[in-house]
Design a protein around this motif. Structure first.
Motif, short mmCIF file in Angstrom:
data_model
loop_
_atom_site.label_atom_id
_atom_site.label_comp_id
_atom_site.label_asym_id
_atom_site.label_seq_id
_atom_site.Cartn_x
_atom_site.Cartn_y
_atom_site.Cartn_z
N ILE A 7 -2.16 2.11 -1.69
CA ILE A 7 -3.18 1.09 -1.41
C ILE A 7 -3.30 1.02 0.10
CG2 ILE A 7 -3.85 -1.33 -1.57
CD1 ILE A 7 -2.11 -1.59 -4.03
N ARG A 8 -4.54 1.13 0.61
CA ARG A 8 -4.80 0.99 2.04
C ARG A 8 -5.61 -0.28 2.28
NH1 ARG A 8 -6.55 7.11 2.72
NH2 ARG A 8 -4.49 8.02 2.82
N TYR A 9 -5.15 -1.07 3.21
CA TYR A 9 -5.81 -2.32 3.56
C TYR A 9 -6.55 -2.16 4.88
CZ TYR A 9 -2.52 -4.12 0.11
OH TYR A 9 -1.80 -4.34 -1.04
N TRP A 10 -7.74 -2.75 4.94
CA TRP A 10 -8.57 -2.65 6.14
C TRP A 10 -8.89 -4.05 6.67
CZ3 TRP A 10 -9.05 2.02 8.18
CH2 TRP A 10 -8.80 3.12 7.35
N ALA A 11 -9.03 -4.15 7.98
CA ALA A 11 -9.48 -5.35 8.68
C ALA A 11 -8.71 -6.60 8.24
CB ALA A 11 -10.99 -5.51 8.54
N ALA A 12 -9.41 -7.62 7.75
CA ALA A 12 -8.76 -8.89 7.38
C ALA A 12 -7.74 -8.71 6.26
CB ALA A 12 -9.81 -9.92 6.96
N ALA A 13 -7.96 -7.74 5.38
CA ALA A 13 -6.98 -7.48 4.30
C ALA A 13 -5.69 -6.93 4.89
CB ALA A 13 -7.57 -6.51 3.28
N LYS A 14 -5.81 -6.08 5.89
CA LYS A 14 -4.63 -5.52 6.57
C LYS A 14 -3.85 -6.64 7.25
CE LYS A 14 -3.56 -2.30 10.32
NZ LYS A 14 -4.16 -1.31 11.23
N SER A 15 -4.55 -7.52 7.92
CA SER A 15 -3.91 -8.65 8.59
C SER A 15 -3.24 -9.57 7.58
CB SER A 15 -4.95 -9.42 9.40
OG SER A 15 -4.38 -10.55 10.00
N ALA A 16 -3.91 -9.87 6.48
CA ALA A 16 -3.37 -10.77 5.47
C ALA A 16 -2.15 -10.17 4.76
CB ALA A 16 -4.44 -11.14 4.45
N ALA A 17 -2.16 -8.85 4.55
CA ALA A 17 -1.04 -8.18 3.89
C ALA A 17 0.13 -7.96 4.84
CB ALA A 17 -1.49 -6.84 3.32
N GLY A 18 -0.17 -7.90 6.14
CA GLY A 18 0.87 -7.61 7.11
C GLY A 18 1.27 -6.15 7.14
N THR A 19 0.44 -5.30 6.56
CA THR A 19 0.70 -3.87 6.54
C THR A 19 -0.62 -3.12 6.35
OG1 THR A 19 2.03 -2.12 5.53
CG2 THR A 19 1.13 -3.75 4.02
N ALA A 20 -0.66 -1.89 6.80
CA ALA A 20 -1.87 -1.08 6.65
C ALA A 20 -1.94 -0.40 5.29
CB ALA A 20 -1.94 -0.02 7.75
N GLU A 21 -0.78 -0.11 4.72
CA GLU A 21 -0.76 0.53 3.40
C GLU A 21 0.58 0.33 2.73
OE1 GLU A 21 0.27 5.19 3.95
OE2 GLU A 21 -1.75 4.62 4.57
N GLU A 22 0.57 0.51 1.41
CA GLU A 22 1.79 0.42 0.63
C GLU A 22 1.58 1.17 -0.68
OE1 GLU A 22 2.46 -3.75 0.09
OE2 GLU A 22 0.66 -4.04 -1.09
N PRO A 23 2.65 1.54 -1.34
CA PRO A 23 2.51 2.29 -2.59
C PRO A 23 2.11 1.38 -3.75
CG PRO A 23 4.82 1.92 -2.11
CD PRO A 23 4.05 1.38 -0.94
N TYR A 24 1.46 1.99 -4.75
CA TYR A 24 1.25 1.29 -6.02
C TYR A 24 1.88 2.10 -7.13
CZ TYR A 24 -2.69 4.45 -7.22
OH TYR A 24 -3.47 5.54 -7.52
N GLU A 25 2.23 1.41 -8.19
CA GLU A 25 2.65 2.04 -9.44
C GLU A 25 2.03 1.20 -10.53
OE1 GLU A 25 6.66 3.33 -11.81
OE2 GLU A 25 6.65 3.43 -9.62
N ALA A 26 0.88 1.65 -11.04
CA ALA A 26 0.10 0.88 -11.99
C ALA A 26 -0.86 1.80 -12.73
CB ALA A 26 -0.70 -0.20 -11.25
N ALA A 27 -1.28 1.37 -13.90
CA ALA A 27 -2.23 2.15 -14.69
C ALA A 27 -3.67 1.81 -14.32
CB ALA A 27 -2.00 1.91 -16.17
N THR A 28 -3.92 0.55 -13.92
CA THR A 28 -5.28 0.11 -13.61
C THR A 28 -5.32 -0.59 -12.26
OG1 THR A 28 -5.06 -2.08 -14.60
CG2 THR A 28 -5.79 -0.28 -16.07
#
Length: 87
Positions: A7-28
């Protein structure tokens, strides 16, 4: 069956998450976003920002499709795009 990707976060989402990206493990997409909300539960602005975001899954816009109908792939990418100001 769960898939693993990024998962890659951009702009305000990146700021809110406190990270630019992180792994996912999910079907949907719905499962991936719920797991991200849980991971960032100490950051209440994260859940609020997600409500206004649009999403690309493997480069394809999700649009109005239900997030529970969007299947994720192993090695795939989810882009989290908050509204952008300007043109």
């Amino acid at each position: 069956m769960a898939a693993a990707g990024t998962i890659r976060y951009w702009a305000a989402a990146k700021s809110a998450a406190g990270t630019a990206e992180e792994p996912y493990e999910a079907a949907t997409l719905a499962e991936a976003l719920e797991a991200a909300r849980q991971r960032h539960s100490t950051r209440p602005e994260f859940a609020r920002v997600l409500l206004s975001c649009s999403f690309l899954v493997d480069g394809n816009p999700v649009g109005l499709r239900g997030h529970d109908t969007v299947t994720l792939t192993t090695g795939g990418t989810v882009e989290v795009l908050p509204p952008f100001a300007g043109g």
